[in-house]
Design a protein around this motif. Structure first.
Motif, mmCIF file in Angstrom:
data_model
loop_
_atom_site.group_PDB
_atom_site.id
_atom_site.type_symbol
_atom_site.label_atom_id
_atom_site.label_comp_id
_atom_site.label_asym_id
_atom_site.label_seq_id
_atom_site.Cartn_x
_atom_site.Cartn_y
_atom_site.Cartn_z
ATOM 1 N N HIS A 215 2.161 18.868 2.321
ATOM 2 C CA HIS A 215 3.516 19.427 2.863
ATOM 3 C C HIS A 215 3.577 18.908 4.420
ATOM 4 O O HIS A 215 4.504 19.126 5.144
ATOM 5 C CB HIS A 215 3.737 20.858 3.164
ATOM 6 C CG HIS A 215 3.783 21.390 1.489
ATOM 7 N ND1 HIS A 215 2.637 21.771 0.845
ATOM 8 C CD2 HIS A 215 4.802 21.326 0.520
ATOM 9 C CE1 HIS A 215 3.006 22.366 -0.429
ATOM 10 N NE2 HIS A 215 4.501 22.127 -0.546
ATOM 11 N N THR A 216 2.516 18.396 4.945
ATOM 12 C CA THR A 216 2.693 17.575 6.483
ATOM 13 C C THR A 216 3.453 16.391 6.285
ATOM 14 O O THR A 216 3.313 15.644 5.433
ATOM 15 C CB THR A 216 1.270 17.450 6.860
ATOM 16 O OG1 THR A 216 0.332 18.547 6.619
ATOM 17 C CG2 THR A 216 1.360 16.937 8.242
ATOM 18 N N PRO A 217 4.353 16.055 7.261
ATOM 19 C CA PRO A 217 5.258 15.237 7.386
ATOM 20 C C PRO A 217 4.314 14.012 7.462
ATOM 21 O O PRO A 217 3.386 13.665 8.269
ATOM 22 C CB PRO A 217 6.360 15.293 8.590
ATOM 23 C CG PRO A 217 6.077 16.574 8.633
ATOM 24 C CD PRO A 217 4.789 17.283 8.260
ATOM 25 N N LEU A 218 4.561 12.684 6.675
ATOM 26 C CA LEU A 218 4.064 11.476 6.666
ATOM 27 C C LEU A 218 4.306 11.029 8.053
ATOM 28 O O LEU A 218 5.533 10.785 8.664
ATOM 29 C CB LEU A 218 4.469 10.499 5.427
ATOM 30 C CG LEU A 218 4.076 11.166 4.134
ATOM 31 C CD1 LEU A 218 4.388 10.143 3.138
ATOM 32 C CD2 LEU A 218 2.408 11.516 3.893
ATOM 33 N N THR A 219 3.247 9.992 8.497
ATOM 34 C CA THR A 219 3.597 9.031 9.929
ATOM 35 C C THR A 219 4.382 8.236 9.410
ATOM 36 O O THR A 219 4.308 7.558 8.303
ATOM 37 C CB THR A 219 2.149 8.893 10.349
ATOM 38 O OG1 THR A 219 1.304 7.999 9.588
ATOM 39 C CG2 THR A 219 1.267 9.951 10.726
ATOM 40 N N ALA A 220 4.778 7.426 10.464
ATOM 41 C CA ALA A 220 5.538 6.176 10.147
ATOM 42 C C ALA A 220 4.498 5.121 9.730
ATOM 43 O O ALA A 220 4.830 4.282 8.641
ATOM 44 C CB ALA A 220 5.981 5.540 11.514
ATOM 45 N N ALA A 221 3.195 5.033 10.072
ATOM 46 C CA ALA A 221 2.263 4.260 9.396
ATOM 47 C C ALA A 221 1.950 4.285 8.173
ATOM 48 O O ALA A 221 1.969 3.361 7.169
ATOM 49 C CB ALA A 221 0.922 4.112 10.365
ATOM 50 N N GLN A 222 1.824 5.568 7.473
ATOM 51 C CA GLN A 222 1.716 5.921 6.047
ATOM 52 C C GLN A 222 2.823 5.484 5.496
ATOM 53 O O GLN A 222 2.659 4.621 4.287
ATOM 54 C CB GLN A 222 1.553 7.474 6.230
ATOM 55 C CG GLN A 222 0.113 7.970 6.711
ATOM 56 C CD GLN A 222 -0.061 9.343 6.695
ATOM 57 O OE1 GLN A 222 0.896 10.039 6.850
ATOM 58 N NE2 GLN A 222 -1.219 10.041 6.523
ATOM 59 N N GLN A 223 4.067 5.630 5.730
ATOM 60 C CA GLN A 223 5.154 5.605 5.197
ATOM 61 C C GLN A 223 5.227 4.001 4.907
ATOM 62 O O GLN A 223 5.701 3.339 3.836
ATOM 63 C CB GLN A 223 6.592 6.001 5.803
ATOM 64 C CG GLN A 223 6.656 7.285 6.172
ATOM 65 C CD GLN A 223 8.029 7.950 6.868
ATOM 66 O OE1 GLN A 223 8.967 7.193 6.753
ATOM 67 N NE2 GLN A 223 7.856 8.905 7.464
ATOM 68 N N GLU A 224 4.928 3.234 6.023
ATOM 69 C CA GLU A 224 4.949 1.633 5.812
ATOM 70 C C GLU A 224 3.960 1.326 4.820
ATOM 71 O O GLU A 224 4.144 0.207 4.016
ATOM 72 C CB GLU A 224 4.504 1.254 7.287
ATOM 73 C CG GLU A 224 4.565 -0.455 7.157
ATOM 74 C CD GLU A 224 6.007 -1.034 6.933
ATOM 75 O OE1 GLU A 224 5.934 -2.309 6.471
ATOM 76 O OE2 GLU A 224 6.887 -0.511 7.123
ATOM 77 N N GLN A 225 2.819 1.907 4.855
ATOM 78 C CA GLN A 225 1.804 1.452 3.947
ATOM 79 C C GLN A 225 2.399 1.673 2.845
ATOM 80 O O GLN A 225 1.922 0.820 1.511
ATOM 81 C CB GLN A 225 0.420 2.011 4.133
ATOM 82 C CG GLN A 225 -0.722 1.917 3.390
ATOM 83 C CD GLN A 225 -2.092 2.348 3.733
ATOM 84 O OE1 GLN A 225 -1.961 3.635 4.042
ATOM 85 N NE2 GLN A 225 -2.996 2.086 3.054
ATOM 86 N N ILE A 226 2.810 2.879 2.128
ATOM 87 C CA ILE A 226 3.184 3.273 0.733
ATOM 88 C C ILE A 226 4.409 2.317 0.536
ATOM 89 O O ILE A 226 4.263 1.842 -0.739
ATOM 90 C CB ILE A 226 3.670 4.724 0.828
ATOM 91 C CG1 ILE A 226 2.726 5.693 0.952
ATOM 92 C CG2 ILE A 226 4.528 4.984 -0.387
ATOM 93 C CD1 ILE A 226 2.721 7.167 1.447
ATOM 94 N N GLN A 227 5.232 1.968 1.530
ATOM 95 C CA GLN A 227 6.170 0.785 1.155
ATOM 96 C C GLN A 227 5.647 -0.310 0.469
ATOM 97 O O GLN A 227 6.072 -0.987 -0.547
ATOM 98 C CB GLN A 227 7.102 0.830 2.146
ATOM 99 C CG GLN A 227 8.153 -0.298 1.823
ATOM 100 C CD GLN A 227 8.919 -0.626 3.228
ATOM 101 O OE1 GLN A 227 9.206 0.386 4.135
ATOM 102 N NE2 GLN A 227 9.473 -1.837 3.330
ATOM 103 N N GLN A 228 4.649 -0.840 1.183
ATOM 104 C CA GLN A 228 4.026 -2.041 1.064
ATOM 105 C C GLN A 228 3.274 -2.145 -0.141
ATOM 106 O O GLN A 228 3.468 -3.163 -1.131
ATOM 107 C CB GLN A 228 3.193 -2.581 2.084
ATOM 108 C CG GLN A 228 3.901 -2.949 3.468
ATOM 109 C CD GLN A 228 3.004 -3.386 4.729
ATOM 110 O OE1 GLN A 228 1.598 -3.088 4.452
ATOM 111 N NE2 GLN A 228 3.538 -3.672 5.742
ATOM 112 N N LEU A 229 2.580 -1.181 -0.721
ATOM 113 C CA LEU A 229 1.733 -0.807 -1.911
ATOM 114 C C LEU A 229 2.532 -0.816 -3.040
ATOM 115 O O LEU A 229 2.401 -1.345 -3.867
ATOM 116 C CB LEU A 229 1.082 0.117 -1.744
ATOM 117 C CG LEU A 229 -0.264 0.045 -0.554
ATOM 118 C CD1 LEU A 229 -1.163 1.412 -0.523
ATOM 119 C CD2 LEU A 229 -1.188 -1.046 -0.739
ATOM 120 N N SER A 230 3.616 0.149 -2.853
ATOM 121 C CA SER A 230 4.755 0.214 -3.979
ATOM 122 C C SER A 230 5.507 -0.813 -4.196
ATOM 123 O O SER A 230 5.842 -1.245 -5.339
ATOM 124 C CB SER A 230 5.813 1.527 -3.660
ATOM 125 O OG SER A 230 4.839 2.523 -3.363
#
Length: 370
Positions: free
Chosen positions: A107-122
């Protein structure tokens, strides 16, 4: 496109302003086929929802992102959509599985870096890249191994092959301990043919601390990856890894002296190419597009490499030494017939073991005393 009956909660995930940015898409997207430049397929309804959704800032949690990417994967026909999404998000958060994340992490908001990594992997997964390659690592037995294409990805059922070798070595040790005279401590020498990422060889080194392994593969990429994994696990002193093609007896890249580096072999273990050639075209897109197909194609009867391994075993194994093979469920009878037709090899099919799906998948073949 969205499946019939999609609820408003699903549409909320598909139109969340920050989640939209995860895909790196423009405000308007023309629906069409998936490509690297276009991104995921979006229906006209989804496009309309995105254009009219609120741009009010908000927070994106791990749960939000898992649900979102699950829907995107489902929309684009990606197999195991939920599992793929969970593995990718968990990896970005430094966890092995989504279930292992605690409530705070979820439930902790994701950081911008985490969001970017998830996007690239997805985005890689959207191109049908296997999750193991997407993450660059995978667990086998109790080990975390580096993975990269096109080196063959170890399957879960192959863990049972490792267990069978360990059980046979334990049985031998127990038998020797019951003798009235002292027997030297066992230091089994194991040869793995077709080491791939090193999953089998390195697992055996961990399970059998007194063992030494010779690991060979015909692909230099596999040899390099096994060496890398051995060094990461600090097992390089007990394993000898080299390039060797057992497929063709007249094109060996090493001599028998190298195969017998530490003396006669106690165990030969292999998950060889055993897929019938006619079945290759029906393999999953992930396999056909990214994995080394030579590590799967066993020829017309699936036994091209199996026969070579058995021929080698006769000259490399100690008396009462064993070969453990993973094969197609159609192979046990075929292998037994072939061994009976080649009595000079002194090899006997001792046992057939089932995998966790109940299929006859593993063979224990033993060398008889002369």
């Amino acid at each position: 496109m969205l499946k019939p009956g999609t609820d408003f909660a699903t549409m909320r995930y598909l139109t969340h302003p920050l989640l939209r940015r995860l895909l790196g898409l423009a405000p308007q997207c023309v629906p069409g086929r998936l490509s690297q430049s276009q991104g995921p397929i979006l229906s006209p309804k989804q496009s309309s929802l995105r254009q009219n959704c609120s741009t009010r800032p908000g927070f994106v949690t791990a749960t939000d992102v898992v649900n979102y990417w699950q829907k995107v994967f489902e929309t684009n026909g990606i197999p195991e959509a939920r599992e793929s999404s969970e593995y990718i998000v968990s990896f970005a958060l430094g966890a092995k599985t989504f279930q292992s994340l605690n409530s705070k992490s979820l439930h902790t908001p994701l950081t911008a870096a985490q969001q970017e990594q998830i996007q690239q992997l997805s985005n890689k997964r959207l191109e049908r890249m296997p999750v193991q390659y997407v993450l660059g690592e995978w667990d086998f037995q109790d080990l975390t191994l580096k993975m990269r294409p096109p080196v063959f990805i170890p399957r879960p059922e192959t863990e049972d092959l490792v267990s069978l070798v360990v059980e046979e070595e334990s049985r031998k040790c127990e038998k020797n301990s019951g003798l009235c005279f002292q027997v030297p401590v066992s230091h089994p020498v194991i040869l793995e043919i077709g080491c791939g990422s090193g999953a089998i060889a390195l697992s055996l080194l961990c399970k059998l601390p007194q063992s030494q392994v010779i690991a060979v593969d015909k692909e230099e990429a596999a040899v390099d990856l096994t060496k890398e994994n051995a060094h990461r696990l600090q097992l390089q002193e007990r394993i000898h890894i080299f390039h060797h093609d057992v497929s063709y007896s007249n094109s060996f890249h090493c001599s028998a002296e190298q195969l017998l580096l530490w003396g006669p072999i106690d165990f030969i273990v292999s998950n060889p190419p055993y897929v019938f050639h006619e079945d290759m075209a029906s393999l999953d897109t992930e396999v056909l597009r990214y994995e080394d197909l030579d590590a799967l194609d066993g020829g017309d009867d699936g036994m091209r490499v199996i026969k070579t391994i058995l021929a080698l075993a006769s000259s490399l194994l100690k008396d009462s030494g064993s070969v453990f093979l993973e094969v197609d469920p159609r192979h046990p009878d075929m292998v037994d017939s072939w061994l009976q037709a080649h009595p000079n090899l002194l090899l006997v099919l001792r046992a057939i073991h089932k995998d966790f799906c109940g299929k006859h998948r593993f063979l224990h073949i033993q060398k008889q005393s002369r």
